[in-house]
Design a protein around this motif. Sequence first.
Motif: not given
Length: 98
Positions: A15-35, A40-42
């Motif tokens: 809820v906090y990172a993805a929904q409230l803050t708005g972080v988007e996951i661009l890629a995901a593999e075991p041991g790897y992530a790109k976000c 925004e003003d918030k």
Amino acid sequence: MSNLEEAKEIFGNDVYAAQLTGVEILAAEPGYAKCALEIEDKHKNALGQVMGGVFFVLADFAFAIASNFKQPPTVTQTSQIVYLAPVKGKTLFALLGL
């Protein structure tokens, strides 16, 4: 279902990172992530700069995905960020490979 779709389904419930803050996951593999996070003003403090906590949320979320996607549950014991300069541009990225 692709790894990216599966990761978005699982970690989109943060809820906090993805929904409230708005972080988007661009890629995901075991041991790897790109976000990414579109600034925004918030996300800004009273001086008009991106709040330090925003960087931490982005980095922590990328770590959570890289270390937990299709792997045993893992948490950080300690973390540290060194702020070198204010943000330039409108998008922050976090890439983490373990």
